[in-house]
Design a protein around this motif. Structure first.
Motif, mmCIF file in Angstrom:
data_model
loop_
_atom_site.group_PDB
_atom_site.id
_atom_site.type_symbol
_atom_site.label_atom_id
_atom_site.label_comp_id
_atom_site.label_asym_id
_atom_site.label_seq_id
_atom_site.Cartn_x
_atom_site.Cartn_y
_atom_site.Cartn_z
ATOM 1 N N LEU A 160 -38.360 -37.617 43.202
ATOM 2 C CA LEU A 160 -39.664 -37.958 42.654
ATOM 3 C C LEU A 160 -39.852 -39.461 42.766
ATOM 4 O O LEU A 160 -38.962 -40.234 42.414
ATOM 5 C CB LEU A 160 -39.741 -37.536 41.179
ATOM 6 N N ASP A 161 -41.009 -39.866 43.264
ATOM 7 C CA ASP A 161 -41.412 -41.270 43.281
ATOM 8 C C ASP A 161 -42.912 -41.262 43.062
ATOM 9 O O ASP A 161 -43.692 -41.117 44.003
ATOM 10 C CB ASP A 161 -41.056 -41.941 44.608
ATOM 11 N N ALA A 162 -43.324 -41.345 41.800
ATOM 12 C CA ALA A 162 -44.721 -41.144 41.446
ATOM 13 C C ALA A 162 -45.288 -42.316 40.663
ATOM 14 O O ALA A 162 -44.648 -42.825 39.741
ATOM 15 C CB ALA A 162 -44.879 -39.870 40.618
ATOM 16 N N GLN A 163 -46.501 -42.695 41.023
ATOM 17 C CA GLN A 163 -47.256 -43.666 40.264
ATOM 18 C C GLN A 163 -47.757 -42.981 38.996
ATOM 19 O O GLN A 163 -48.164 -41.811 39.041
ATOM 20 C CB GLN A 163 -48.432 -44.141 41.100
ATOM 21 N N SER A 199 -39.167 -42.368 38.888
ATOM 22 C CA SER A 199 -38.254 -42.015 39.974
ATOM 23 C C SER A 199 -37.110 -41.201 39.386
ATOM 24 O O SER A 199 -36.680 -41.435 38.259
ATOM 25 C CB SER A 199 -37.726 -43.262 40.696
ATOM 26 N N ALA A 200 -36.663 -40.216 40.176
ATOM 27 C CA ALA A 200 -35.577 -39.336 39.746
ATOM 28 C C ALA A 200 -35.343 -38.306 40.831
ATOM 29 O O ALA A 200 -36.105 -38.198 41.791
ATOM 30 C CB ALA A 200 -35.935 -38.625 38.444
ATOM 31 N N VAL A 201 -34.289 -37.528 40.643
ATOM 32 C CA VAL A 201 -34.025 -36.363 41.493
ATOM 33 C C VAL A 201 -33.958 -35.160 40.564
ATOM 34 O O VAL A 201 -33.271 -35.189 39.544
ATOM 35 C CB VAL A 201 -32.708 -36.526 42.286
ATOM 36 N N GLN A 203 -37.872 -32.691 21.544
ATOM 37 C CA GLN A 203 -37.490 -31.369 22.066
ATOM 38 C C GLN A 203 -38.164 -31.049 23.402
ATOM 39 O O GLN A 203 -37.526 -30.577 24.329
ATOM 40 C CB GLN A 203 -37.853 -30.269 21.057
ATOM 41 N N ASN A 204 -39.487 -31.274 23.468
ATOM 42 C CA ASN A 204 -40.263 -30.845 24.626
ATOM 43 C C ASN A 204 -40.202 -31.801 25.805
ATOM 44 O O ASN A 204 -40.425 -31.382 26.940
ATOM 45 C CB ASN A 204 -41.727 -30.633 24.242
ATOM 46 N N LEU A 205 -39.922 -33.068 25.551
ATOM 47 C CA LEU A 205 -39.894 -34.034 26.642
ATOM 48 C C LEU A 205 -38.497 -34.578 26.894
ATOM 49 O O LEU A 205 -37.914 -34.318 27.939
ATOM 50 C CB LEU A 205 -40.865 -35.189 26.362
ATOM 51 N N PHE A 206 -37.971 -35.316 25.946
ATOM 52 C CA PHE A 206 -36.737 -36.041 26.208
ATOM 53 C C PHE A 206 -35.551 -35.122 26.484
ATOM 54 O O PHE A 206 -34.715 -35.431 27.337
ATOM 55 C CB PHE A 206 -36.445 -37.038 25.082
ATOM 56 N N MET A 207 -35.468 -33.996 25.800
ATOM 57 C CA MET A 207 -34.372 -33.061 26.076
ATOM 58 C C MET A 207 -34.531 -32.436 27.462
ATOM 59 O O MET A 207 -33.543 -32.237 28.172
ATOM 60 C CB MET A 207 -34.273 -32.012 24.976
ATOM 61 N N ASN A 208 -35.774 -32.137 27.871
ATOM 62 C CA ASN A 208 -36.010 -31.597 29.212
ATOM 63 C C ASN A 208 -35.710 -32.625 30.296
ATOM 64 O O ASN A 208 -35.129 -32.287 31.329
ATOM 65 C CB ASN A 208 -37.447 -31.094 29.350
ATOM 66 N N LEU A 209 -36.120 -33.872 30.075
ATOM 67 C CA LEU A 209 -35.821 -34.915 31.056
ATOM 68 C C LEU A 209 -34.316 -35.052 31.248
ATOM 69 O O LEU A 209 -33.832 -35.156 32.379
ATOM 70 C CB LEU A 209 -36.418 -36.260 30.621
ATOM 71 N N ASP A 210 -33.584 -35.043 30.157
ATOM 72 C CA ASP A 210 -32.126 -35.184 30.226
ATOM 73 C C ASP A 210 -31.481 -33.995 30.933
ATOM 74 O O ASP A 210 -30.564 -34.168 31.735
ATOM 75 C CB ASP A 210 -31.559 -35.339 28.814
ATOM 76 N N ALA A 211 -31.976 -32.791 30.668
ATOM 77 C CA ALA A 211 -31.362 -31.589 31.235
ATOM 78 C C ALA A 211 -31.756 -31.331 32.689
ATOM 79 O O ALA A 211 -30.978 -30.773 33.446
ATOM 80 C CB ALA A 211 -31.741 -30.371 30.380
ATOM 81 N N GLU A 212 -32.966 -31.722 33.080
ATOM 82 C CA GLU A 212 -33.499 -31.315 34.374
ATOM 83 C C GLU A 212 -33.508 -32.383 35.458
ATOM 84 O O GLU A 212 -33.718 -32.064 36.629
ATOM 85 C CB GLU A 212 -34.939 -30.805 34.196
ATOM 86 N N ASP A 214 -31.884 -36.064 37.311
ATOM 87 C CA ASP A 214 -30.795 -37.014 37.503
ATOM 88 C C ASP A 214 -31.420 -38.391 37.709
ATOM 89 O O ASP A 214 -32.221 -38.578 38.633
ATOM 90 C CB ASP A 214 -29.950 -36.626 38.719
ATOM 91 N N GLY A 215 -31.074 -39.316 36.839
ATOM 92 C CA GLY A 215 -31.538 -40.694 36.977
ATOM 93 C C GLY A 215 -33.013 -40.895 36.728
ATOM 94 O O GLY A 215 -33.626 -41.770 37.349
ATOM 95 N N PHE A 216 -33.608 -40.107 35.822
ATOM 96 C CA PHE A 216 -35.037 -40.280 35.548
ATOM 97 C C PHE A 216 -35.286 -41.679 35.014
ATOM 98 O O PHE A 216 -34.703 -42.094 34.021
ATOM 99 C CB PHE A 216 -35.549 -39.237 34.552
ATOM 100 N N THR A 217 -36.158 -42.409 35.707
ATOM 101 C CA THR A 217 -36.457 -43.786 35.345
ATOM 102 C C THR A 217 -37.958 -43.999 35.301
ATOM 103 O O THR A 217 -38.679 -43.524 36.183
ATOM 104 C CB THR A 217 -35.847 -44.759 36.389
ATOM 105 N N VAL A 218 -38.405 -44.701 34.277
ATOM 106 C CA VAL A 218 -39.792 -45.150 34.185
ATOM 107 C C VAL A 218 -39.758 -46.665 34.347
ATOM 108 O O VAL A 218 -39.149 -47.355 33.536
ATOM 109 C CB VAL A 218 -40.433 -44.771 32.839
ATOM 110 N N SER A 219 -40.398 -47.140 35.399
ATOM 111 C CA SER A 219 -40.406 -48.582 35.667
ATOM 112 C C SER A 219 -41.797 -49.147 35.435
ATOM 113 O O SER A 219 -42.707 -48.907 36.240
ATOM 114 C CB SER A 219 -39.978 -48.849 37.119
ATOM 115 N N PRO A 220 -41.986 -49.887 34.332
ATOM 116 C CA PRO A 220 -43.294 -50.481 34.097
ATOM 117 C C PRO A 220 -43.594 -51.547 35.141
ATOM 118 O O PRO A 220 -42.712 -52.319 35.525
ATOM 119 C CB PRO A 220 -43.184 -51.099 32.713
ATOM 120 N N VAL A 221 -44.846 -51.560 35.600
ATOM 121 C CA VAL A 221 -45.291 -52.535 36.591
ATOM 122 C C VAL A 221 -46.167 -53.592 35.927
ATOM 123 O O VAL A 221 -46.003 -54.782 36.173
ATOM 124 C CB VAL A 221 -46.057 -51.839 37.733
#
Length: 145
Positions: free
Chosen positions: A99-102, A89-91, A55-64, A66-73
């Motif tokens: 967003l482009d954040a470590q 990364s996302a908009v 509810q608090n994370l995944f639903m917010n990521l989906d709603a807020e 565009d293209g939210f991606t977590v890329s493991p390094v």
């Protein structure tokens, strides 16, 4: 299956937007902590339970976002703890800012299930991109003495 492989599978499922598979890797009473200052949970208090995280994370990521991606390094195996260096990364849908954040994720597992998660990320960047932080405070100009 080793803990690193479990988490690689979690990140791959997230990349496919297969949230049910992500959540299936979690212990029912998982303790999930966003970085202190994160707009979704500013005080860093743990969310407890799979449904709360959904509810608090995944639903917010989906709603807020565009293209939210977590890329493991890189994955660092420390037994029951796995540290994952990654990038977000996302908009943001409202602000249109990119967003482009470590980030760094610290996962704890027991008996093949994720029991806790701690995120570390540049929360000032998140706040700026999400429009959750005002600009720099105004400084009064010094007048004649």
């Amino acid at each position: 299956m080793g803990n690193v492989q479990i988490l690689k599978d979690v990140y791959e499922a997230a990349e496919r937007d297969d949230i049910p598979s992500v959540l299936a890797a979690f212990d029912p009473e998982i303790e999930w902590r966003e970085a202190e200052g994160h707009p979704y949970q500013p005080d860093g208090t743990a969310w407890v339970g799979v449904d709360t995280v959904r509810q608090n994370l995944f639903m917010n990521l989906d709603a807020e976002w565009d293209g939210f991606t977590v890329s493991p390094v890189q994955f660092h195996d420390a037994g029951d703890t796995v540290v994952v260096e990654c990038r977000y990364s996302a908009v943001h849908n409202t602000t249109g800012k990119a967003l482009d954040a470590q980030a760094c994720h610290v996962w704890t597992l027991s008996h093949g299930k994720v029991t806790s998660f701690q995120q570390y990320v540049d929360t000032a960047q998140l706040q700026d991109v999400m429009g959750a932080r005002g600009g720099a405070p105004e400084v009064a100009e010094a007048g004649p003495a």
